[in-house]
Write a protein that holds these residues in place. Structure first.
Motif, short mmCIF file in Angstrom:
data_model
loop_
_atom_site.label_atom_id
_atom_site.label_comp_id
_atom_site.label_asym_id
_atom_site.label_seq_id
_atom_site.Cartn_x
_atom_site.Cartn_y
_atom_site.Cartn_z
N GLY A 1 13.00 6.03 -5.92
CA GLY A 1 12.01 5.21 -5.22
C GLY A 1 12.61 4.48 -4.04
O GLY A 1 13.74 4.77 -3.62
N THR A 2 11.84 3.53 -3.51
CA THR A 2 12.17 2.93 -2.22
C THR A 2 12.21 1.40 -2.29
O THR A 2 11.31 0.79 -2.86
CB THR A 2 11.10 3.35 -1.18
N SER A 3 13.28 0.82 -1.73
CA SER A 3 13.33 -0.65 -1.59
C SER A 3 13.36 -0.96 -0.10
O SER A 3 14.15 -0.38 0.63
CB SER A 3 14.62 -1.21 -2.18
N ALA B 1 11.85 11.72 9.54
CA ALA B 1 10.52 12.09 10.05
C ALA B 1 9.52 10.94 9.89
O ALA B 1 8.78 10.63 10.83
CB ALA B 1 10.02 13.32 9.31
N ASN B 2 9.54 10.29 8.74
CA ASN B 2 8.50 9.28 8.47
C ASN B 2 8.74 7.95 9.15
O ASN B 2 7.81 7.26 9.53
CB ASN B 2 8.38 9.03 6.96
N LEU B 3 10.02 7.57 9.26
CA LEU B 3 10.30 6.24 9.79
C LEU B 3 10.95 6.31 11.16
O LEU B 3 11.62 5.38 11.61
CB LEU B 3 11.19 5.45 8.81
N ALA C 1 10.00 -3.30 -3.55
CA ALA C 1 10.64 -2.12 -4.15
C ALA C 1 9.65 -1.37 -5.03
O ALA C 1 8.87 -1.99 -5.76
CB ALA C 1 11.84 -2.55 -4.99
N ASP C 2 9.68 -0.04 -4.94
CA ASP C 2 8.83 0.74 -5.84
C ASP C 2 9.70 1.77 -6.56
O ASP C 2 10.79 2.10 -6.10
CB ASP C 2 7.71 1.43 -5.06
N ASN C 3 9.21 2.23 -7.71
CA ASN C 3 9.90 3.35 -8.37
C ASN C 3 9.03 4.60 -8.28
O ASN C 3 8.79 5.30 -9.24
CB ASN C 3 10.30 3.00 -9.81
N VAL D 1 -2.21 0.50 10.90
CA VAL D 1 -0.92 -0.18 11.01
C VAL D 1 0.15 0.58 10.23
O VAL D 1 0.62 1.60 10.66
CB VAL D 1 -1.03 -1.68 10.68
N GLY D 2 0.56 0.09 9.05
CA GLY D 2 1.54 0.88 8.30
C GLY D 2 2.93 0.28 8.29
O GLY D 2 3.10 -0.91 8.55
N PHE D 3 3.90 1.12 8.01
CA PHE D 3 5.28 0.68 7.79
C PHE D 3 5.80 -0.20 8.92
O PHE D 3 6.46 -1.22 8.70
CB PHE D 3 6.18 1.90 7.64
N TYR D 4 5.51 0.20 10.16
CA TYR D 4 6.12 -0.50 11.29
C TYR D 4 5.69 -1.97 11.40
O TYR D 4 6.29 -2.74 12.12
CB TYR D 4 5.84 0.25 12.60
N SER E 1 0.84 -1.21 0.00
CA SER E 1 0.00 0.00 0.00
C SER E 1 0.87 1.25 0.00
O SER E 1 0.61 2.20 -0.74
CB SER E 1 -0.89 0.05 1.23
N ASN E 2 1.88 1.26 0.86
CA ASN E 2 2.78 2.42 0.89
C ASN E 2 3.47 2.60 -0.45
O ASN E 2 3.64 3.73 -0.92
CB ASN E 2 3.83 2.23 1.99
N ALA E 3 3.87 1.48 -1.06
CA ALA E 3 4.56 1.56 -2.35
C ALA E 3 3.61 2.14 -3.39
O ALA E 3 3.99 3.00 -4.20
CB ALA E 3 5.04 0.17 -2.76
#
Ligand code: ADP
Length: 638
Positions: free
Chosen positions: A180-182, A99-101, A86-88, A132-135, A44-46
């Motif tokens: 992006g994020t992996s 801040a976010n993590l 992984a997302d681009n 919930v989310g990333f954590y 979802s975050n990706a």
């Protein structure tokens, strides 16, 4: 920047905000039976990150960096026991990452965390209210590495974040060619089941089939035919990747609607109900609106971000577009995808837009109708909704006059016909009204018990007339906006002269008239004595057991509301109540025969103060009341 600062900026170890530590603890200990949700949350975050990139690229094409094919990659390594998402998409800067993590931005989090009990069953309910989310990565991983770079930034602005989820994390500036994020999850030893292609595929199907972006995995190796080379694995898309709301209703299963809700809300519980509609004609849009089954922890904070995800022609524009629903429907989650709005619409433009205003009116009706339908077809589920969100629905009465009737039907009250549970609708009440009853009667009080024991209830109890008992803080305010329901006037039983119409027996009326004559001089005497406190003194038709009661003027402010305003330090207009006495009561008879001026004075004041106490009011001079009462009690022994 000096050299030492440069090095410090390169790598540093930081502590999580206290609330993050608590959240991590909560996740790990209460969600193990739902552990697979980590994948949905990270995907979802990706997907959100891809959405944000596409939006920003609308005005800055360079952000695509020559790679406009937005997708999410899912990989695993059995030997290393890792899973990588992984997302681009838009990526993060170093500051974003910290801040976010490392923190939680939601206000009220500390308060929420203090409610945790340590009981995993209860706490897992709570976390549903939090989202919930990333954590959630730490439910299955004992170490998480995040590699990210903000789209459009230099390759040297890559960031590596790493944590074992135990209080600290490190951040380091690194080279990263891809935007992006992996996210690399180093799975706990006993969670190795997730480093498996079939398992991951089935989870993507189950939870992320209808997000708008493809989730790509390497194909599973196929055993080679005899004499042939084994086929090299290739990329394949493992989800449907059609945004769910763009599909037609009959193509979407209940389970798919539910998964999609979890994807947009980060709630891990099923929604209570939803409504999916395509509107064509003057306005063209698709909406998918969900009612959660549990209230979020910060429901009563009217300042929190709220609203729908806004898309324009399938392109994500913004989260929390609050202009599409009124404040009192802030718990609704969902998506609205408009054909009429422009792609470069901003929050400010939304505010003044006529199309948006019309959509808001239509979406509000949609939600109210959805709730009305639930109330009609599934009373138990509606009751569960009311228990969670009823207080907020009540705000609607004062905020949304155009939907007053729909809102009134959604209300549920406690009543004398039942217990303190708010489960009586106005329609139920009206259906049960006595033949000659013309009004809907209610009382407002601090608590249900206080309302039930009010002397004003006596006549209603005697005659078997139902009374609604309103004891929520907001009730006094709310009910001031609700004067009628289906042609029946709503009447506060503590206000104005009580006219029961035909429900009053002729002989009772006659008795009252006679008593008024018999007691005429008593009434005058009392009135003189209490002239600075009361407006009128009269014989009552409300009491059976109590000697006296106070009655507010028909248009006076509600007593409960008065108290709230006073507590808030606001000026409340002075108004004197009427004092009604019960001629049948021995104390009133005693008073009528009392020759001693001092005792007459004491007894009158005691009756007056008692009446105020029975209404839940505070006495201005409680000490004087006690002295007078004690004097009268001592007289008993003479
Ligand atoms: P939420 O998504 O509810 O805001 P999370 O804890 O899941 O909470 O994520 C916190 C924030 O981290 C997100 O709001 C987003 O800004 C950022 N973030 C998380 N994952 C990614 C990602 N894959 N790409 C870019 N930003 C991300």
């Amino acid at each position: 920047m000096s050299t030492s600062e440069n090095i410090a900026a390169k790598q540093e170890t930081m502590g999580f905000q206290t609330e993050v530590k608590q959240l991590l603890h909560l996740m790990i200990h209460s969600l193990y039976s739902n552990k697979e949700i980590f994948l949905r949350e990270l995907i979802s975050n990706a997907s959100d990150a891809e959405d944000k990139l596409r939006f920003e690229a609308l005005s800055n094409d360079a952000l695509y960096e020559n790679d406009g094919e937005l997708k999410i990659r899912l990989d695993f390594d059995k030997e290393a026991n890792t899973v990588t998402i992984a997302d681009n998409g838009i990526g993060m800067t170093r500051d974003d990452v910290i801040a976010n993590l490392g923190t939680i931005a939601k206000s009220g989090t500390a308060d929420f965390m203090s409610k945790l009990t340590g009981d995993s069953q209860q706490d897992s309910q709570l976390i549903g209210q939090f989202g919930v989310g990333f954590y959630s990565a730490f439910i299955v991983a004992n170490k998480v590495d995040v590699f990210t770079r903000r789209a459009g930034a230099d390759a040297s602005a890559g960031v590596h974040w790493s944590s074992e989820g135990e209080g600290e994390f490190s951040v380091e500036t690194v080279e990263r060619a891809e935007r992006g994020t992996s996210i690399v999850l180093h799975l706990k030893e006993d969670e190795s089941e997730f480093a498996d292609g079939w398992r991951l595929r089935s989870l993507v199907k189950k939870y992320s089939d209808h997000i708008a972006f493809p989730v790509v995995m390497q194909s599973e190796p196929v055993p080679a035919e005899e004499g042939e080379e084994p086929k090299a694995p290739e990329d394949e898309t493992v989800n449907e990747a059609t945004a769910l709301w763009t599909m037609s209703k009959n193509e979407v299963s209940e389970d798919e609607y539910k998964s999609f809700y979890k994807h947009i809300s980060h709630d891990f519980q099923d929604p209570l109900t939803w409504s999916h509609n395509r509107v064509e004609g003057k306005l063209e849009y698709t909406s998918l609106l969900y009612i959660p089954s549990k209230a979020p922890f910060d429901l009563y904070n009217r300042e929190i971000p709220r609203g729908l995800k806004l898309y324009v022609q399938r392109v994500f524009i913004m989260d929390e577009a609050e202009q599409f629903l009124p404040l009192y429907l802030r718990f609704v989650k969902g998506i609205v995808d408009s054909k009429d709005l422009s792609l470069n619409v901003s929050r400010e433009l939304l505010q003044a837009d006529k199309t948006v205003e019309n959509m808001k009116a239509a979406l509000t009706k949609r939600v109210l109708d959805m709730l009305g339908k639930k109330a009609k077809n599934d009373a138990d589920q509606y009751q569960a909704f009311w228990d969670e969100f009823g207080q907020v629905i009540k705000e609607g009465l004062g905020e949304d006059f155009s939907n007053k009737e729909k809102l009134a039907k959604l209300l549920r009250f406690a009543s004398t016909n039942g217990n303190s549970e708010q489960n009586v609708s106005l329609e139920d009440y009206v259906a049960r009204m006595q033949e000659s009853q013309e009004k809907i009667y209610y009382v407002t009080a601090e608590t249900y018990a206080a309302g039930m024991s009010s002397p004003h209830m006596e006549i209603f109890r005697k005659k078997g007339i139902e009374v609604l008992v309103l004891s929520d803080r907001i009730d006094g305010w709310m009910i001031s906006y609700l004067t009628d329901f289906e042609g029946k006037h709503l009447q506060d039983i503590t206000k104005g002269e009580l006219d029961l119409g035909e429900m009053d027996a002729e002989e009772d009326k006659k008795q009252k008239e006679e008593a008024s004559k018999t007691y005429e001089s008593l009434l005058t005497q009392i009135k003189e004595l209490l002239s600075d406190k009361v407006d009128d003194v009269r014989v009552t038709n409300r009491l059976t057991d109590s000697p006296a009661c106070l009655v507010a003027g028909a248009h006076d402010m509600d007593a409960q509301m008065k108290k709230i305003m006073e507590a808030a330090g606001q000026q409340v207009p002075e108004s004197k109540p009427s004092f009604e006495v019960n001629p049948e009561h021995p104390l009133v008879k005693l008073l009528n025969e009392e020759q001693n001026d001092e005792r007459f004075n004491d007894l009158t004041h005691v009756l007056f103060d008692q009446a105020a106490l029975a209404m839940g009011e505070q006495l201005k001079e409680p000490g004087t009341f006690v002295t007078r009462l004690n004097k009268l009690l001592l007289d008993l022994s003479k």
